[in-house]
Design a protein around this motif. Structure first.
Motif, PDB file in Angstrom:
ATOM      1  N   UNK A 154       1.551  14.809  13.259  1.00 57.49           N
ATOM      2  CA  UNK A 154       1.432  15.479  11.950  1.00 57.49           C
ATOM      3  C   UNK A 154       2.891  15.466  11.644  1.00 57.49           C
ATOM      4  N   UNK A 155       3.264  15.476  10.289  1.00 52.87           N
ATOM      5  CA  UNK A 155       4.782  15.747   9.868  1.00 52.87           C
ATOM      6  C   UNK A 155       4.926  17.167   9.515  1.00 52.87           C
ATOM      7  N   UNK A 156       5.960  17.872  10.138  1.00 50.51           N
ATOM      8  CA  UNK A 156       6.265  19.145  10.052  1.00 50.51           C
ATOM      9  C   UNK A 156       7.275  19.416   8.908  1.00 50.51           C
ATOM     10  N   UNK A 157       8.115  18.685   8.731  1.00 46.13           N
ATOM     11  CA  UNK A 157       9.154  18.854   7.468  1.00 46.13           C
ATOM     12  C   UNK A 157       9.556  17.336   7.203  1.00 46.13           C
ATOM     13  N   UNK A 158       9.583  17.078   5.947  1.00 45.43           N
ATOM     14  CA  UNK A 158       9.861  15.735   5.206  1.00 45.43           C
ATOM     15  C   UNK A 158       8.818  14.823   5.599  1.00 45.43           C
ATOM     16  N   UNK A 159       9.076  13.661   5.745  1.00 44.36           N
ATOM     17  CA  UNK A 159       8.328  12.483   5.953  1.00 44.36           C
ATOM     18  C   UNK A 159       8.353  11.980   7.143  1.00 44.36           C
ATOM     19  N   UNK A 160       7.180  11.276   8.042  1.00 43.82           N
ATOM     20  CA  UNK A 160       7.191  10.757   9.169  1.00 43.82           C
ATOM     21  C   UNK A 160       6.495   9.234   9.037  1.00 43.82           C
ATOM     22  N   UNK A 161       6.974   8.106   9.650  1.00 47.28           N
ATOM     23  CA  UNK A 161       6.392   6.956   9.656  1.00 47.28           C
ATOM     24  C   UNK A 161       5.879   6.836  11.024  1.00 47.28           C
ATOM     25  N   UNK A 162       4.499   6.581  10.955  1.00 49.43           N
ATOM     26  CA  UNK A 162       3.860   6.249  12.457  1.00 49.43           C
ATOM     27  C   UNK A 162       3.107   4.915  12.121  1.00 49.43           C
ATOM     28  N   UNK A 163       3.466   3.992  13.500  1.00 44.37           N
ATOM     29  CA  UNK A 163       2.953   2.949  13.807  1.00 44.37           C
ATOM     30  C   UNK A 163       1.765   2.788  14.907  1.00 44.37           C
ATOM     31  N   UNK A 164       0.741   2.554  14.531  1.00 43.46           N
ATOM     32  CA  UNK A 164      -0.369   2.402  15.600  1.00 43.46           C
ATOM     33  C   UNK A 164      -0.642   1.195  15.658  1.00 43.46           C
ATOM     34  N   UNK A 165      -0.226   0.361  16.657  1.00 39.82           N
ATOM     35  CA  UNK A 165      -0.476  -1.245  16.790  1.00 39.82           C
ATOM     36  C   UNK A 165       0.457  -1.835  15.764  1.00 39.82           C
ATOM     37  N   UNK A 166      -0.458  -2.471  14.851  1.00 31.76           N
ATOM     38  CA  UNK A 166       0.201  -2.838  13.749  1.00 31.76           C
ATOM     39  C   UNK A 166      -0.039  -2.301  12.324  1.00 31.76           C
ATOM     40  N   UNK A 167      -0.841  -1.253  12.432  1.00 27.54           N
ATOM     41  CA  UNK A 167      -0.994  -0.521  11.180  1.00 27.54           C
ATOM     42  C   UNK A 167      -0.050   0.863  10.963  1.00 27.54           C
ATOM     43  N   UNK A 168       0.336   0.694   9.799  1.00 24.71           N
ATOM     44  CA  UNK A 168       1.540   1.694   9.419  1.00 24.71           C
ATOM     45  C   UNK A 168       0.993   2.847   8.748  1.00 24.71           C
ATOM     46  N   UNK A 169       1.239   3.980   8.859  1.00 27.08           N
ATOM     47  CA  UNK A 169       1.007   5.167   8.319  1.00 27.08           C
ATOM     48  C   UNK A 169       2.156   5.928   8.030  1.00 27.08           C
ATOM     49  N   UNK A 170       2.166   6.443   6.754  1.00 30.72           N
ATOM     50  CA  UNK A 170       3.318   7.501   6.331  1.00 30.72           C
ATOM     51  C   UNK A 170       2.800   8.794   5.812  1.00 30.72           C
ATOM     52  N   UNK A 171       3.062   9.676   6.805  1.00 25.13           N
ATOM     53  CA  UNK A 171       2.635  11.224   6.723  1.00 25.13           C
ATOM     54  C   UNK A 171       3.682  12.237   6.038  1.00 25.13           C
ATOM     55  N   UNK A 172       3.218  12.698   5.288  1.00 18.80           N
ATOM     56  CA  UNK A 172       3.917  13.886   4.656  1.00 18.80           C
ATOM     57  C   UNK A 172       3.807  15.401   5.210  1.00 18.80           C
ATOM     58  N   UNK A 173       4.273  16.336   4.868  1.00 17.10           N
ATOM     59  CA  UNK A 173       4.113  17.641   5.523  1.00 17.10           C
ATOM     60  C   UNK A 173       2.765  18.048   5.376  1.00 17.10           C
ATOM     61  N   UNK A 174       2.008  18.345   6.612  1.00 16.16           N
ATOM     62  CA  UNK A 174       0.715  18.773   6.459  1.00 16.16           C
ATOM     63  C   UNK A 174      -0.156  17.844   6.661  1.00 16.16           C
TER      64      UNK A 174
END
Length: 250
Positions: free
Chosen positions: A30-50
Motif C-alpha cells: 500500500x502507498x502511505x504518502x505520495x504514489x508508489x509504483x508496483x511491478x508484479x511480474x510484467x504487470x504494472x500498478x500505480x498506487x495512491x495513498x490508501x
C-alpha cells in the motif's frame, strides 16, 4: 523441526526501490504518502495513498515509492487468506473506502503490533476479512463450489479450536451431503480431512513461532493434537525439510 516456511504477519517500510519474491505468502502493498509504483511480474500498478494490492504467492514483486513518498508491504501466510480470498494467479488492486480501512489497519499493525501474541489468530483473521472485502470487486468471478469451499475453510478454522471436525457434522452445518463435501475437495491438492489436519498444523506452527513462552505440547493440545509428536508428524508432511528435526519457535 525448524518452522522456517511459515511466519506471522510481518510488515516492512519501503523507502526506495525494493524487489521481493513472494515465496509461499501473499504480499499486501500500500502507498502511505505520495504514489508508489508496483511491478508484479510484467504487470504494472500505480498506487495512491490508501490503495493496496494483494499479490499471490510465488510472484516476483518490485516496489518503487516515488520521490517524497513511502510504502509498506506486509507478508501474510497464504493459508490465512485462503478462506476469505479464493486463490488467484493475478494481483488484486483495491481502491476506495474499504481499501483505506484495510490500509489503515496494516499501518496501525506496523506501528503498534498486538501486545498479546495469543490473539494472533483473531488478528490475522480480522485482517484477512478486511482484505477480502476491499479486493472483492478486483477479483475474478469464482464458482459457487469455490465460494462454498471458502466458507467451509472459515468454519474449519473456528471449529478446530473447539474440538474434532467431522465430515458428517460439517456437511450438516452447510446443508449438503457428506458426498458433496468430499467432492468439493476432490479437485484440490488435499482431501477434506487432510485439509483439516493441515490447517491445525499451520495455525499451531504459526503460534509456536510467535508466542515466545509457549511450549509445543501446550500449543499442540490447543489446536487439537494429542501431543507435540502428533503435531510434528502433521507438520513434517507440510514441510518435508523439517522431518527429523526438533520443534522450536525460532
Amino acid at each position: 523441526m525448524t518452522l522456517a516456511t511459515i511466519a506471522a504477519l510481518a510488515t516492512h517500510a519501503v523507502h526506495g526501490h525494493s524487489r521481493v519474491v513472494t515465496d509461499g505468502v501473499s504480499i499486501v502493498v500500500l502507498a502511505g504518502e505520495g504514489d508508489t509504483e508496483v511491478l508484479v511480474g510484467v504487470a504494472a500498478v500505480r498506487l495512491s495513498p490508501g490503495d493496496l494490492v494483494v499479490v499471490p504467492p510465488g510472484s516476483d514483486l518490485t516496489v518503487t515509492p516515488l520521490p517524497g513518498s513511502r510504502a509498506l508491504y506486509a507478508e501474510l501466510p497464504a493459508f490465512v487468506l485462503e478462506p476469505w480470498c479464493p486463490p488467484s494467479e493475478s494481483p488484486a488492486v483495491a481502491r476506495g473506502d474499504l481499501a483505506r480501512v484495510a490500509a489503515g489497519a496494516l499501518v496501525a499493525l506496523h506501528a503498534d503490533p498486538p501486545a498479546d501474541p495469543a490473539a494472533l489468530a483473531d488478528v490475522l483473521g480480522a485482517l484477512a476479512r478486511l482484505l477480502a472485502a476491499a479486493t472483492a470487486g478486483a477479483r475474478p468471478d469464482v464458482s459457487p463450489d469455490a465460494l462454498l469451499r471458502s466458507r467451509i475453510l472459515r468454519h474449519i478454522d473456528t471449529a478446530i479450536r473447539l474440538g474434532p471436525v467431522a465430515p458428517g457434522d460439517t456437511a450438516h452445518r452447510f446443508g449438503i451431503s457428506v458426498r458433496k463435501l468430499h467432492q468439493l475437495f476432490a479437485g484440490q491438492s488435499r482431501s477434506f480431512m487432510q485439509t483439516v489436519m493441515d490447517r491445525r498444523a499451520s495455525w499451531c506452527a504459526l503460534e509456536l513461532r510467535t508466542i515466545a513462552d509457549a511450549t509445543p505440547a501446550a500449543l499442540a493440545r490447543r489446536w487439537g493434537f494429542a501431543d507435540s509428536s502428533h503435531f510434528e508428524r502433521a507438520w513434517s508432511r507440510l514441510d518435508p525439510s523439517a522431518a527429523g528435526g526438533r520443534v522450536h519457535g525460532g
